[in-house]
Design a protein around this motif. Structure first.
Motif, mmCIF file in Angstrom:
data_model
loop_
_atom_site.group_PDB
_atom_site.id
_atom_site.type_symbol
_atom_site.label_atom_id
_atom_site.label_comp_id
_atom_site.label_asym_id
_atom_site.label_seq_id
_atom_site.Cartn_x
_atom_site.Cartn_y
_atom_site.Cartn_z
ATOM 1 N N PRO A 192 -0.913 -10.631 -6.237
ATOM 2 C CA PRO A 192 -1.739 -10.122 -5.765
ATOM 3 C C PRO A 192 -3.324 -11.639 -5.545
ATOM 4 C CG PRO A 192 -1.071 -8.405 -5.577
ATOM 5 C CD PRO A 192 -0.102 -9.037 -6.658
ATOM 6 N N GLU A 193 -4.007 -11.225 -6.751
ATOM 7 C CA GLU A 193 -4.731 -11.836 -7.476
ATOM 8 C C GLU A 193 -5.247 -13.714 -6.545
ATOM 9 O OE1 GLU A 193 -2.794 -10.429 -11.335
ATOM 10 O OE2 GLU A 193 -3.072 -9.726 -9.508
ATOM 11 N N THR A 199 -9.865 -12.142 -7.528
ATOM 12 C CA THR A 199 -9.916 -11.539 -9.153
ATOM 13 C C THR A 199 -9.149 -12.628 -9.521
ATOM 14 O OG1 THR A 199 -8.903 -9.966 -7.559
ATOM 15 C CG2 THR A 199 -8.684 -9.756 -10.068
ATOM 16 N N ALA A 200 -9.774 -12.326 -11.087
ATOM 17 C CA ALA A 200 -9.940 -13.814 -12.463
ATOM 18 C C ALA A 200 -7.657 -13.249 -12.394
ATOM 19 C CB ALA A 200 -10.136 -12.995 -13.348
ATOM 20 N N ILE A 201 -7.613 -14.604 -12.818
ATOM 21 C CA ILE A 201 -6.501 -15.086 -12.863
ATOM 22 C C ILE A 201 -6.000 -14.737 -14.770
ATOM 23 C CG2 ILE A 201 -4.220 -16.767 -13.266
ATOM 24 C CD1 ILE A 201 -5.166 -15.848 -10.402
ATOM 25 N N LYS A 222 11.697 0.772 -13.520
ATOM 26 C CA LYS A 222 10.183 2.187 -14.032
ATOM 27 C C LYS A 222 9.333 0.828 -14.258
ATOM 28 C CE LYS A 222 11.416 7.168 -13.815
ATOM 29 N NZ LYS A 222 10.496 8.107 -15.330
ATOM 30 N N VAL A 223 10.223 0.034 -15.229
ATOM 31 C CA VAL A 223 9.255 -0.939 -16.364
ATOM 32 C C VAL A 223 8.857 -1.877 -15.395
ATOM 33 C CG1 VAL A 223 9.768 -2.466 -17.743
ATOM 34 C CG2 VAL A 223 10.335 -0.008 -18.202
ATOM 35 N N ALA A 224 9.705 -2.299 -14.536
ATOM 36 C CA ALA A 224 9.578 -3.384 -12.855
ATOM 37 C C ALA A 224 8.624 -2.750 -12.368
ATOM 38 C CB ALA A 224 11.167 -3.927 -12.393
ATOM 39 N N LEU A 225 8.507 -1.567 -11.681
ATOM 40 C CA LEU A 225 7.043 -1.271 -10.406
ATOM 41 C C LEU A 225 6.303 -1.539 -11.746
ATOM 42 C CD1 LEU A 225 8.984 1.799 -8.730
ATOM 43 C CD2 LEU A 225 8.443 -0.632 -7.956
ATOM 44 N N CYS A 226 5.784 -0.918 -13.219
ATOM 45 C CA CYS A 226 4.791 -0.685 -13.286
ATOM 46 C C CYS A 226 4.500 -1.761 -13.784
ATOM 47 C CB CYS A 226 4.625 -0.368 -14.407
ATOM 48 S SG CYS A 226 5.117 1.605 -15.208
ATOM 49 N N CYS A 227 5.483 -3.589 -13.689
ATOM 50 C CA CYS A 227 4.570 -4.776 -13.738
ATOM 51 C C CYS A 227 3.469 -5.084 -12.443
ATOM 52 C CB CYS A 227 5.315 -5.041 -13.989
ATOM 53 S SG CYS A 227 5.950 -4.965 -15.794
ATOM 54 N N LEU A 228 4.750 -4.440 -11.559
ATOM 55 C CA LEU A 228 4.289 -4.751 -10.464
ATOM 56 C C LEU A 228 2.475 -4.250 -9.602
ATOM 57 C CD1 LEU A 228 7.591 -4.644 -8.172
ATOM 58 C CD2 LEU A 228 6.432 -6.477 -9.268
ATOM 59 N N HIS A 229 2.149 -3.051 -9.994
ATOM 60 C CA HIS A 229 1.338 -2.856 -9.919
ATOM 61 C C HIS A 229 -0.262 -4.075 -9.067
ATOM 62 C CE1 HIS A 229 1.619 0.555 -12.606
ATOM 63 N NE2 HIS A 229 2.098 1.460 -11.697
ATOM 64 N N GLU A 230 -0.806 -3.015 -8.121
ATOM 65 C CA GLU A 230 -1.508 -3.919 -7.350
ATOM 66 C C GLU A 230 -2.532 -4.671 -7.860
ATOM 67 O OE1 GLU A 230 -3.702 -4.701 -3.156
ATOM 68 O OE2 GLU A 230 -3.265 -2.703 -4.002
ATOM 69 N N ASP A 231 -3.470 -3.282 -8.784
ATOM 70 C CA ASP A 231 -4.877 -3.868 -9.749
ATOM 71 C C ASP A 231 -4.107 -3.712 -11.244
ATOM 72 O OD1 ASP A 231 -6.902 -3.373 -11.356
ATOM 73 O OD2 ASP A 231 -6.541 -1.716 -11.314
ATOM 74 N N PRO A 232 -4.282 -5.665 -11.549
ATOM 75 C CA PRO A 232 -3.730 -5.875 -12.764
ATOM 76 C C PRO A 232 -4.246 -5.316 -14.139
ATOM 77 C CG PRO A 232 -5.260 -7.907 -11.636
ATOM 78 C CD PRO A 232 -5.272 -6.045 -11.451
ATOM 79 N N PRO A 268 0.781 -15.393 4.702
ATOM 80 C CA PRO A 268 -0.639 -14.456 5.434
ATOM 81 C C PRO A 268 -1.802 -14.427 4.060
ATOM 82 C CG PRO A 268 1.196 -13.523 3.908
ATOM 83 C CD PRO A 268 1.535 -14.957 3.864
ATOM 84 N N ASN A 269 -2.604 -13.974 4.760
ATOM 85 C CA ASN A 269 -4.045 -13.646 3.108
ATOM 86 C C ASN A 269 -3.742 -12.973 2.367
ATOM 87 O OD1 ASN A 269 -5.173 -15.205 4.344
ATOM 88 N ND2 ASN A 269 -5.876 -13.661 6.168
ATOM 89 N N SER A 270 -1.854 -12.805 1.887
ATOM 90 C CA SER A 270 -1.392 -12.368 0.304
ATOM 91 C C SER A 270 -0.361 -12.631 0.101
ATOM 92 C CB SER A 270 -1.313 -10.866 0.491
ATOM 93 O OG SER A 270 0.014 -11.221 2.060
ATOM 94 N N PHE A 271 -0.022 -12.425 -0.821
ATOM 95 C CA PHE A 271 1.118 -13.133 -1.750
ATOM 96 C C PHE A 271 2.887 -13.515 -1.341
ATOM 97 C CE2 PHE A 271 2.421 -9.346 -2.595
ATOM 98 C CZ PHE A 271 3.031 -9.178 -3.200
ATOM 99 N N SER A 272 2.742 -12.599 -0.863
ATOM 100 C CA SER A 272 4.507 -12.395 0.027
ATOM 101 C C SER A 272 4.008 -12.859 0.913
ATOM 102 C CB SER A 272 4.011 -10.378 0.839
ATOM 103 O OG SER A 272 4.134 -9.915 -0.352
ATOM 104 N N TYR A 273 3.445 -13.435 1.533
ATOM 105 C CA TYR A 273 3.838 -14.374 2.956
ATOM 106 C C TYR A 273 3.762 -15.912 2.894
ATOM 107 C CZ TYR A 273 4.063 -10.361 5.227
ATOM 108 O OH TYR A 273 3.972 -8.745 5.376
#
Length: 868
Positions: free
Chosen positions: A672-673, A678-680, A774-784, A853-858
């Motif tokens: 998302p960043e 947000t800084a990369i 669970k590991v994958a979902l932890c990696c996908l947290h919106e907050d880096p 869109p104004n987000s990563f998914s699109y």
């Protein structure tokens, strides 16, 4: 008088005869003993209750008169602590326990070692079965303990605090402090030689950072080395070691005399080394003596040097000598005194590891300035000059061994050794004195004078040539090619003709990406390689290109594709990589055919995580990949997994880098960043890795939104099923599929097996699936900040760190993106796109518009990737 002396001797022996008994557990004050009184006990005067350890006064070398108060492991005889290590006593020097503590006296009765002033009166001295020697008061309160003052060893269970030091002994026969030290800091374990850092514990491949907390203490046990944070139940850093085969086996951590930190296990009757770092013994700065060349074959001398009589190397030219340091009393200062010294350049590729840990005294200077700085410092013995950066590192006070880079890879810096010409003063005097002296001597000593004159002329000519050669080093008029060759760290440079021949004029393309096309090639030695012809490079010079290639070429890890060489031909640039026979992961994972087994997928997930962890935290130059995806994960026939295209963003020009600020990466893997302010950071790679992990679980792309064929016929998804349904106006509607949302929902329901590729049904357990989801979902947290580091991902996959629970509040964005992703308004027919509210149109070329869109998914179905 003799009779009186004899009586006094017998009186002393009888009054202290109790000290010849081996006490068990403890002794009380007014206790005095010497080695002479303990000969029958082999120097032992105290043993722990279970006999695990003994306290003794011992001489490690029978032929000398150096005795130490020490603690030994009884079964192995290993010394784990020494009191008076720098001030040994004779066999008649005594050890005394009084109400104020322990003191050691030499023959004359002078105290040469003692415990510090204590808070209360000593009641007893105890040797515990842990190996700890402690002083207790009458309330059994510990007043002092040897565990707080380690020497070169700590034992199983002993806490080693931040600020502590393990100082190696000089030799097995000399317990005094040597040159190698291990220091524990709040951030890492540091290995030093004569106060100069040459290695860090976290550089070892087995070291894993679990928590981003300051370290408070270290401990070694049967499973490894643990660096604790705060509270001490938290493990901040761990070094995993193969567990001991038996509980009874005894382990110690020791700073060895050769500069390595080792963990040793006493297995019944012999010592077994379970861990040793640094693994490269040539990192020990004095392994081969001063200026000795260390390699896998042993010690030798570098070109231009000869073996010294004792150890190390001297200049081959006997007219040159190495100066002695003044001890660093004079700080370096800029001067024009470089003509007083001659600097001998080390051969290309010569390294001196401690340079990696010291700051340059200057940056952005020319070679002559660096030379002047060394000349002006009487403590400077050599310097290393960054040919590209202009950095100047002075080697002061001590000069150890050097080493040469392996695999034809040279170091980033050029080394120069300061020397003095033994004939310099003679030459200076001869310039003015010789004509007069000659006129006097010639009538009387004709032949002799002619001989002296000839020798003088030869020496003068030789020294002039040396000065001219030294001056040439400062000449900045090299051609572009010569500049490239002078860049330290470059891998093998191939001729363009060799690559044309290897690839049969670039006739076999095997892949392409944002940077260019990859071709299969076979070198003359039959090595199969992958040659990347770079087409998206800015207008860089060869030297700038070579500098970045030197950085990439110096990155070596089993899970990273190895850069074997490069080619710069005119404005064309080529990179030569090792060849991975099975190609990229997407070809195996997403294409028809037998499914990949679960264990195979797990090994790919683990290998990829290890490679990214190395890029983020272990290599010298931290690298963020920016484009983690299955296409950049390569496989070999034996399923070895390697990440490709890391570090190629370094080859972008500044203008190109600006263009890719918000467009680097690939649709479906962008964090998302990327599209916010947000800084990369390295956590951006963690997000992309999480997306790849989900694809490994399900065996297909996370985002499936196929296009119609332009005639209203639905196209099919990767699994061969229709993904289009008809809507109003007979316009086909996309039945999009967004797997991350499904993974979140199934996690909430605990239905982990429903997420695994159906073809693996019955071959995967729920626990195995749960772990990866669970590991994958932890990696996908919106907050880096909530995403784990790749180092922690590795630890969770390996089972050395508990798998974290995903934070649902930081995953709710997947519900929004998932619903929008599947909205029927997001449709594509030919070149038309319906854009839902909040979207913007991004056109990557004139024929391929896309909804974004104004987000990563699109992001567009076009790959808007930078380096690949």
């Amino acid at each position: 008088m003799a009779t009186v002396a004899t009586c006094l001797l017998f009186f002393t022996l009888f009054t202290t005869s109790y000290s010849a008994i081996i006490n068990t557990g403890s002794v009380t004050p007014n206790f005095t003993t010497t080695h002479f009184l303990l000969i029958d006990n082999e120097g032992v005067f105290l043993r722990s209750i279970n006999g695990t350890y003994t306290a003794a006064i011992i001489n490690p070398k029978p032929t000398s008169q150096s005795y130490y108060l020490l603690i030994r492991h009884a079964s192995s005889g290993t010394v784990v602590w020494t009191a008076n290590r720098n001030t040994p006593i004779s066999n008649s020097g005594d050890v005394r326990l009084s109400y104020t503590g322990i003191t050691i006296h030499d023959d004359s009765g002078v105290s040469i070692w003692s415990t510090p002033a204590l808070q209360s009166t000593v009641a007893s001295l105890h040797l515990l079965d842990s190996g700890n020697l402690i002083l207790l008061d009458r309330f059994n309160k510990t007043l002092w303990q040897s565990f707080d003052h380690p020497t070169d060893t700590i034992v199983t269970g002993q806490r080693f605090p931040v600020g502590g030091s393990l100082i190696a002994i000089n030799s097995p026969d000399d317990f005094s402090e040597g040159d190698y030290t291990f220091n524990l800091t709040s951030g890492d374990g540091i290995l030093r030689w004569k106060s100069l850092t040459y290695y860090r514990l976290l550089m070892d491949p087995k070291a894993v950072r679990n928590l981003n907390q300051p370290v408070s203490s270290l401990m070694v046990n049967g499973s490894g080395i643990y660096l604790f944070g705060s509270p001490e139940s938290n493990v901040a850093i761990r070094v995993l070691i193969t567990p001991a085969a038996a509980v009874s086996e005894y382990r110690i951590l020791k700073m060895s005399t050769d500069g390595q930190l080792v963990v040793m296990r006493y297995a019944k009757t012999e010592w077994v080394t379970d861990f040793s770092t640094p693994g490269d013994s040539c990192r020990s700065p004095s392994r081969c003596g001063k200026l000795g060349l260390c390699s896998t074959g042993g010690c030798s001398c570098p070109p231009g040097f000869r073996t010294a009589p004792v150890s190390g190397c001297l200049l081959s030219d006997k007219l040159l000598s190495l100066p002695e340091s003044c001890g660093g009393n004079k700080p370096p200062r800029e001067s024009n005194s470089s003509e007083n010294f001659i600097y001998v350049q080390l051969a290309a590729g010569m390294k001196y590891y401690p340079v990696d840990f010291i700051d340059p005294v200057r940056n952005g200077v020319v070679l002559s300035t660096c030379k002047s700085l060394c000349s002006a410092s009487c403590s400077c013995l050599a310097f290393f000059y960054g040919n590209q950066s202009g950095s100047c590192h002075l080697i002061e006070n001590h000069m150890g061994s050097i080493t040469s880079s392996s695999n034809n890879v040279t170091d980033d810096k050029l080394g120069f050794v300061k020397t003095i010409s033994s004939s310099q003063n003679q030459d200076d005097n001869s310039n003015s004195d010789f004509p007069v002296v000659g006129l006097i001597l010639l009538p009387a000593t004709g032949v002799l004078a002619v001989s002296v004159f000839a020798i003088w002329m030869c020496r003068r000519t030789k020294n002039n040539k040396m000065r001219q050669n030294s001056k040439k080093l400062d000449d900045n008029s090299y051609s572009d090619d010569l500049e490239m060759f002078s860049i330290a760290g470059l891998p093998v440079r191939f001729d363009h003709e060799d690559l044309v021949e290897a690839t049969v004029n670039f006739s076999t393309p095997i892949g392409s990406g944002g940077f260019g096309t990859v071709y299969k090639g076979v070198l003359r030695d039959k090595t199969v390689v992958a040659v990347k012809k770079i087409t998206a490079l800015g207008a860089q010079g060869k030297k700038e290109f070579g500098t970045e290639i030197a950085i990439i070429g110096n990155i070596h890890h089993v899970n990273l594709v190895k850069l074997k060489g490069f080619c710069a031909h005119g404005r064309e640039r080529f990179l030569v990589y090792e060849y991975m026979s099975r190609g990229s992961l997407d070809r195996t994972l997403f294409c028809p055919g037998p499914p990949m087994e679960w264990q195979e997928r797990f090994e790919i997930a683990l290998g990829t995580a290890r490679g990214l962890a190395y890029l983020h935290s272990e290599c010298e130059h931290k690298i963020i990949h920016c484009d983690v995806k299955p296409e950049n994960i390569l496989l070999s026939d034996n399923m070895q997994v390697k990440i490709s295209d890391f570090g190629l963003s370094k080859l972008l020009s500044p203008e190109q880098s600006g263009l890719f600020t918000t467009m680097r990466g690939t649709r479906g893997y962008l964090a998302p960043e990327w599209l916010t302010n947000t800084a990369i950071s390295d956590k951006t790679d963690v997000y992309s890795y999480g997306m790849v992990l989900l694809e490994l679980i399900q065996g297909r792309k996370n985002c499936v939104q196929p296009l119609s064929d332009g005639s209203g016929n639905p196209s099919t998804s990767t699994d061969g099923q229709s993904s289009i349904s008809s809507g109003s106006n007979n316009r086909p509607r996309a039945r999009a599929f967004y797997f991350p949302l499904q993974a979140l929902e199934m996690h909430e329901e605990g239905q982990y097996l429903d997420l695994v590729e159906p073809r693996l049904a019955g071959r995967v357990t729920s626990d195995e699936a749960e772990k990866l989801v669970k590991v994958a979902l932890c990696c996908l947290h919106e907050d880096p900040a909530l995403r784990p580091t790749m180092t922690n991902v590795v630890a969770m996959l390996e089972g050395t760190l508990l798998v974290s629970e995903p934070r649902l509040e930081s995953l709710n964005f997947l519900r929004v993106y998932g619903r929008r992703f599947t909205e029927p308004s997001t449709v594509v027919t030919g070149a038309e796109i319906e854009v839902p509210s909040g979207f913007m149109v991004v056109t990557n070329d004139s024929s391929s518009p896309s909804a974004s869109p104004n987000s990563f998914s699109y992001m567009s179905s076009q790959q808007v990737s930078g380096p690949r």
